[in-house]
Design an enzyme around this catalytic site. Structure first.
Site, PDB file in Angstrom:
ATOM      1  N   TYR A 188      -2.206  -5.744  17.388  1.00  9.98           N
ATOM      2  CA  TYR A 188      -2.438  -4.976  16.161  1.00  9.98           C
ATOM      3  C   TYR A 188      -3.723  -4.158  16.259  1.00  9.98           C
ATOM      4  O   TYR A 188      -3.745  -2.962  15.927  1.00  9.98           O
ATOM      5  CB  TYR A 188      -2.502  -5.948  14.981  1.00  9.98           C
ATOM      6  CG  TYR A 188      -2.630  -5.309  13.623  1.00  9.98           C
ATOM      7  CD1 TYR A 188      -1.502  -4.864  12.946  1.00  9.98           C
ATOM      8  CD2 TYR A 188      -3.871  -5.174  13.010  1.00  9.98           C
ATOM      9  CE1 TYR A 188      -1.610  -4.285  11.686  1.00  9.98           C
ATOM     10  CE2 TYR A 188      -3.986  -4.609  11.747  1.00  9.98           C
ATOM     11  CZ  TYR A 188      -2.850  -4.168  11.090  1.00  9.98           C
ATOM     12  OH  TYR A 188      -2.964  -3.598   9.841  1.00  9.98           O
ATOM     13  N   LYS A 239      -3.937  -0.076  16.111  1.00  5.81           N
ATOM     14  CA  LYS A 239      -4.668   0.589  15.042  1.00  5.81           C
ATOM     15  C   LYS A 239      -5.865   1.382  15.574  1.00  5.81           C
ATOM     16  O   LYS A 239      -6.226   2.428  15.036  1.00  5.81           O
ATOM     17  CB  LYS A 239      -5.111  -0.434  13.996  1.00  5.81           C
ATOM     18  CG  LYS A 239      -3.957  -1.044  13.211  1.00  5.81           C
ATOM     19  CD  LYS A 239      -3.161   0.011  12.452  1.00  5.81           C
ATOM     20  CE  LYS A 239      -2.147  -0.599  11.505  1.00  5.81           C
ATOM     21  NZ  LYS A 239      -1.401   0.429  10.743  1.00  5.81           N
ATOM     22  N   ILE A 251       0.839  -1.202   0.000  1.00  6.92           N
ATOM     23  CA  ILE A 251       0.000   0.000   0.000  1.00  6.92           C
ATOM     24  C   ILE A 251       0.871   1.248   0.000  1.00  6.92           C
ATOM     25  O   ILE A 251       0.573   2.223  -0.698  1.00  6.92           O
ATOM     26  CB  ILE A 251      -0.954  -0.016   1.212  1.00  6.92           C
ATOM     27  CG1 ILE A 251      -2.000  -1.121   1.056  1.00  6.92           C
ATOM     28  CG2 ILE A 251      -1.641   1.337   1.375  1.00  6.92           C
ATOM     29  CD1 ILE A 251      -2.867  -1.324   2.287  1.00  6.92           C
ATOM     30  N   GLY A 310       3.741  -0.384   9.177  1.00  6.49           N
ATOM     31  CA  GLY A 310       3.086  -1.252  10.146  1.00  6.49           C
ATOM     32  C   GLY A 310       3.611  -2.674  10.047  1.00  6.49           C
ATOM     33  O   GLY A 310       4.098  -3.098   8.996  1.00  6.49           O
ATOM     34  N   ILE A 311       3.516  -3.401  11.171  1.00  4.03           N
ATOM     35  CA  ILE A 311       3.924  -4.792  11.208  1.00  4.03           C
ATOM     36  C   ILE A 311       2.847  -5.610  11.907  1.00  4.03           C
ATOM     37  O   ILE A 311       1.955  -5.056  12.561  1.00  4.03           O
ATOM     38  CB  ILE A 311       5.261  -4.981  11.949  1.00  4.03           C
ATOM     39  CG1 ILE A 311       5.128  -4.559  13.426  1.00  4.03           C
ATOM     40  CG2 ILE A 311       6.378  -4.229  11.250  1.00  4.03           C
ATOM     41  CD1 ILE A 311       6.344  -4.912  14.262  1.00  4.03           C
ATOM     42  N   THR A 312       2.904  -6.921  11.759  1.00  2.05           N
ATOM     43  CA  THR A 312       2.047  -7.830  12.514  1.00  2.05           C
ATOM     44  C   THR A 312       2.914  -8.834  13.246  1.00  2.05           C
ATOM     45  O   THR A 312       3.968  -9.238  12.751  1.00  2.05           O
ATOM     46  CB  THR A 312       1.061  -8.593  11.599  1.00  2.05           C
ATOM     47  OG1 THR A 312       1.803  -9.309  10.608  1.00  2.05           O
ATOM     48  CG2 THR A 312       0.090  -7.634  10.924  1.00  2.05           C
TER      49      THR A 312
END
Length: 241
Positions: A147, A151, A14, A84-86
């Site tokens: 997460y 967010k 993205i 961002g990471i997960t």
């Protein structure tokens, strides 16, 4: 001189689509990335967009990185907090490290990037700050307590900061994507994707990175000056808040 836009996590997925769309719209774009030098160099070669490496989880690195961007391109007028990471795990198995890593990047990273550019935007009486949150920050998701918390925190941060910037020409908004056709999502097992994910999306398909990017370009524009503190859900109708 064109306005300068800085996109975190801006060389892949993205973020890459956002960087390209902002450049096509006439902005001078800088793309931040954290670790994948090969992907970043390929992106730079393809697009001509300069890339800058630092972790958004490190406040001092953000200050130094932004200083470098501004020395090369000029003051940052548009900031897109996309990095961002997960670190997914059911909560009873989630480690403190998995919690901290996600919070440090996905939530603290938004503070770390926004704080160093805020005073400059206040002085110039213009700014556009756009967070890329997630549908899971709105509705929650099993296995993503870290997460989802981060967010959701991005959304609360946005609502508060929008009130501080409103009379100074600074807008602060959120885009909350649903399932988007990135490398990460397309790597999901096809059976899981077709049987468990797509049936939840009323439009019946994954979103495209370019659809997120077009929304960013609009929110960054002069035409979006009356939109602030808003959360724009781009999820194909999967979740309607």
């Amino acid at each position: 001189m064109p306005r300068v836009a800085l996109v975190t996590g801006g060389t892949r997925g993205i973020g890459a689509a956002i960087s390209k769309a902002l450049k096509a719209a006439g902005y001078a774009v800088a793309a931040n990335y954290a670790g994948n030098d090969e992907a970043a160099n390929a992106f730079k070669a393809e697009t001509g967009i300069p890339v800058f490496k630092w972790s958004v989880a490190d406040y001092d690195a953000c200050v130094a990185g932004i200083r470098q961007v501004e020395a090369e391109l000029g003051p940052v007028d548009i900031l897109v907090n996309n990095a961002g990471i997960t670190r997914d795990a059911m909560f009873h198995r989630m480690t403190p490290a998995q919690w901290r890593e996600v919070i440090d990047t996905n939530l603290n990273g938004v503070f770390n990037m926004t704080h160093p550019v805020w005073n400059g935007m206040r002085e110039r009486k213009f700014g556009r700050i756009i967070q890329i949150s997630s549908i899971n920050g709105q509705k929650g998701q099993a296995g993503q307590a870290n997460y989802s918390a981060a967010k959701a925190g991005d959304i609360g941060f946005t609502k508060a900061l929008a009130q501080e910037g409103a009379r100074l020409g600074i807008t602060v908004n959120v885009i909350a994507p649903g399932y988007i056709a990135t490398e990460m999502v397309k790597a999901i097992d096809e059976k899981v994707l077709n049987e468990r994910i797509l049936p939840l999306i009323p439009v019946g398909r994954l979103g495209l990175p370019e659809e997120i990017a077009r929304a960013v370009v609009f929110l960054a524009s002069e035409e979006a000056a009356f939109i602030t503190g808003a959360t724009l859900a781009i999820n194909g109708g999967q979740y309607m808040a």
